[in-house]
Design a protein around this motif. Structure first.
Motif, short mmCIF file in Angstrom:
data_model
loop_
_atom_site.label_atom_id
_atom_site.label_comp_id
_atom_site.label_asym_id
_atom_site.label_seq_id
_atom_site.Cartn_x
_atom_site.Cartn_y
_atom_site.Cartn_z
N LYS A 115 0.86 -1.19 0.00
CA LYS A 115 0.00 0.00 0.00
C LYS A 115 0.89 1.24 0.00
O LYS A 115 1.71 1.42 0.91
CB LYS A 115 -0.89 0.01 1.24
CG LYS A 115 -1.81 1.22 1.33
CD LYS A 115 -2.65 1.16 2.60
CE LYS A 115 -3.56 2.38 2.71
NZ LYS A 115 -4.37 2.35 3.96
N GLN A 116 0.73 2.08 -1.03
CA GLN A 116 1.57 3.29 -1.14
C GLN A 116 1.02 4.38 -0.24
O GLN A 116 -0.16 4.72 -0.27
CB GLN A 116 1.62 3.77 -2.59
CG GLN A 116 2.61 4.90 -2.82
CD GLN A 116 2.81 5.22 -4.29
OE1 GLN A 116 2.34 4.47 -5.16
NE2 GLN A 116 3.48 6.32 -4.58
N LEU A 117 1.90 4.96 0.57
CA LEU A 117 1.53 6.01 1.51
C LEU A 117 2.02 7.38 1.08
O LEU A 117 1.63 8.39 1.67
CB LEU A 117 2.10 5.69 2.90
CG LEU A 117 1.68 4.35 3.51
CD1 LEU A 117 2.37 4.14 4.85
CD2 LEU A 117 0.17 4.27 3.67
N GLY A 118 2.88 7.45 0.11
CA GLY A 118 3.46 8.71 -0.35
C GLY A 118 4.32 8.44 -1.55
O GLY A 118 4.32 7.33 -2.11
N PRO A 119 5.08 9.45 -1.98
CA PRO A 119 5.92 9.27 -3.16
C PRO A 119 6.87 8.09 -3.03
O PRO A 119 7.09 7.36 -3.99
CB PRO A 119 6.69 10.60 -3.25
CG PRO A 119 5.84 11.58 -2.54
CD PRO A 119 5.15 10.82 -1.44
N THR A 120 7.42 7.87 -1.84
CA THR A 120 8.35 6.75 -1.63
C THR A 120 7.95 5.86 -0.46
O THR A 120 8.57 4.83 -0.25
CB THR A 120 9.77 7.28 -1.38
OG1 THR A 120 9.76 8.11 -0.21
CG2 THR A 120 10.28 8.07 -2.57
#
Length: 587
Positions: A115-120
């Motif tokens: 699950k992506q939480l931000g750019p990185t």
């Protein structure tokens, strides 16, 4: 006075330009060192927001490890595992290894949804661990590597990491010269048709880890396998290839392909796992060495076997302290062999009396039952045991018995373990069943193994030595190291039947001329004459047997021989193996 005159005004004017120049230079340097310009704030990038101690990465690892170590009680694979009465894979690891010794390798391998939480930034959202737990551990303090199948995930079939992990552990076992334990439940990474669908193509079946397995077997790196569920295809091959294998009676089975595949290929329908390849099948035909009541029994047998073996073939087998007196006499051995030649005795009782108390571990007791093989200790030092079993087929060596001894000889040779054998062999088995099962073929293979292996052998002749089989067992080392009991009888043929062959014409003529009664009288005369001539002391008079000993002191003789082998012969053997001059072969 001229010296008291004040300085002239001209010198003061001369010093002013010099002072001004110095100040200018100082200001110039100051501007270079600390320019009077406004500071520009550096733009913050994504990396600058990440913690300096890498706690985010460590947190991800901790999360994945926690998921892997926590069983999903709603998962149908886990439910099926428990309904079958089987331990979950990590419960098995804990039950097998010494407490606190487990060090996992590939602890976060598997399939992860992120699950992506931000750019990185990202975090694990879903995780299916690789269906094989592997790593390091200890068995009774001995360091090992191990692999353990997780049947609850894809029934142990291959996933993206399983084969890579397995090959890696096989290579580690070789590189570190550590024993390897294989807990098999499923196909151990064997193929499934669903793999074709997930990859989008089919493949020519590879066998990437078997080369390492063969190398381990011949290097004398202990391979110990347990069947803790259905061992299928490649999983079956992995465990059968081991130096020692054991099956759990309550849950174990082994086959090339499961009932559904068999139904379509051979039209045998309604087969259960047990019908197809349960303990009654494979623990009695030599596919699997031993049977244990349950998983705990399997683990205990593997610990026991390892206690006799070195970590690899370039080391000596381990010594343990022995409290059993070396010179302990066993007077019961004087009468254990009945004077009536057609009466049987219990050969295992002889083994138990001679070896260190409680040290005999039998291998393959349910198959090849004309022979008894196993491991024991003499004065704390491991030795192999071979005995013929007069309680089965009168001790005549059949095809399976020959195969069993052949396997044992290779086992001992690759682990530098000397052999003590208790010989009572009337010869190879005879009759139509013996011929149909290729007794002579397997008997000759046994003979070549006796002569091609090089571990030291000591023989105790307890009763009969006849024919090719007897010659093979006793004449395979030069000089022969052997003793006989007073009960020993030997020759090219047993007396029963031998008289019929040697005096056939004479006996027939007497019966034709004087009747059957006279024939029986002459037969009895011949029998008594031959029995008198077959007194073992007469053989010793001609140095046909080197020494006849009191059976009560057999233990002392055997312990002294084994001790000498460990002190004088095995160290030189180890050096030859290290130098590559001696290369025993198990596989």
């Amino acid at each position: 006075m001229a010296g008291d005159d004040p300085p002239s005004s001209g010198s003061e004017d001369a010093s002013k330009p010099s002072s001004s120049t110095a100040k200018d230079r100082l200001a110039q340097v100051s501007n270079h060192v600390a320019p009077n310009t406004p500071k520009r704030r550096r733009k913050r990038d994504a990396d600058s927001e990440l913690p300096a101690d890498y706690s985010d990465i460590l947190g991800q690892i901790a999360t994945l490890r926690k998921i892997a170590a926590t069983p999903d009680t709603n998962n149908r694979g886990y439910v099926r595992q428990k309904q079958a009465g089987k331990l979950w894979v990590r419960e098995r690891v804990e039950a097998l290894l010494d407490p606190g010794s487990f060090q996992e390798v590939g602890s976060v391998s598997g399939t992860v949804s992120w699950k992506q939480l931000g750019p990185t930034k990202e975090e694990p959202e879903d995780y299916v661990p690789s269906n094989n737990v592997q790593g390091f551990g200890r068995l009774r303090g001995r360091k090992i590597v191990f692999t353990a199948d997780d049947f609850s995930i894809r029934a142990g079939h291959a996933d993206g990491a399983l084969m890579d992990k397995t090959v890696y552990m096989e290579k580690l076992s070789i590189a570190l010269k550590l024993p390897i334990v294989k807990l098999v439940d499923g196909s151990s990474g064997g193929g499934s048709v669903t793999t074709i669908r997930s990859t989008g193509f089919s493949y020519v079946p590879p066998l990437p880890s078997f080369a390492q397995a063969v190398q381990q077997l011949n290097m004398g790196i202990p391979n110990l396998g347990a069947v803790l569920g259905p061992a299928i295809g490649f999983g079956a091959a992995r465990v059968v290839a081991c130096h020692f294998s054991v099956m759990a009676a309550d849950i174990g089975s082994l086959f090339n392909a499961g009932p559904n595949v068999v139904k379509n290929a051979t039209f045998e329908e309604g087969l259960s796992f047990t019908d197809l390849g349960g303990p009654s099948m494979h623990c009695t035909n030599g596919t699997i060495d031993n049977l244990a009541p349950d998983e705990a029994g399997c683990f205990e047998q593997m610990r026991t076997v390892l206690s006799y073996l070195p970590d690899c073939g370039t080391k000596l087998p381990p010594f343990i302290e022995c409290s059993d007196p070396i010179d302990r006499a066993s007077e019961t051995l004087r009468s254990v062999i009945p004077r009536a030649r057609n009466r049987m005795y219990k050969p295992r009782s002889i083994i138990a009396e001679v070896v260190d108390k409680g040290s005999f571990f039998e291998i393959g007791s349910l198959w090849g039952t004309t022979a008894i093989v196993g491991l024991a200790r003499f004065g704390g030092r491991p030795a192999g045991i071979v005995s013929l079993n007069c309680e089965v087929n009168a001790g005549a060596l059949d095809a399976l018995g020959s195969q069993k001894i052949t396997r044992m000889l290779k086992f001992l040779d690759v682990f530098n373990i000397p052999l003590v054998q208790f010989v009572d062999v009337p010869g190879y088995a005879i009759g139509t069943i013996a011929e149909r099962t290729a007794t002579m073929r397997h008997g000759v293979t046994l003979a070549t193994t006796y002569y091609s292996t090089t571990m030291p052998i000591f023989s105790v002749i307890v009763r009969r030595v006849y024919g090719v089989a007897g010659g093979v067992m006793l004449d395979c080392r030069d000089p022969r190291m052997r003793v006989a009991w007073p009960s020993g009888v030997w020759g090219s043929l047993p007396l029963e039947g031998g008289i019929e062959v040697g005096h056939s014409f004479e006996l027939k003529e007497i019966e034709r001329r004087d009747g059957k009664e006279k024939r029986e009288e002459r037969y009895k005369e011949l029998e008594n004459e031959y029995r008198r001539l077959m007194n073992p002391v007469r053989t010793a008079n001609k140095f046909g047997i080197e020494e006849i000993i009191d059976p009560a002191f057999t233990r002392r003789v055997c312990v002294e021989w084994v001790s000498h082998v460990y002190e004088a012969l095995l160290p030189a053997r180890i050096l030859e193996r290290v130098a590559g001059k001696l290369k025993p072969s198990f596989a």
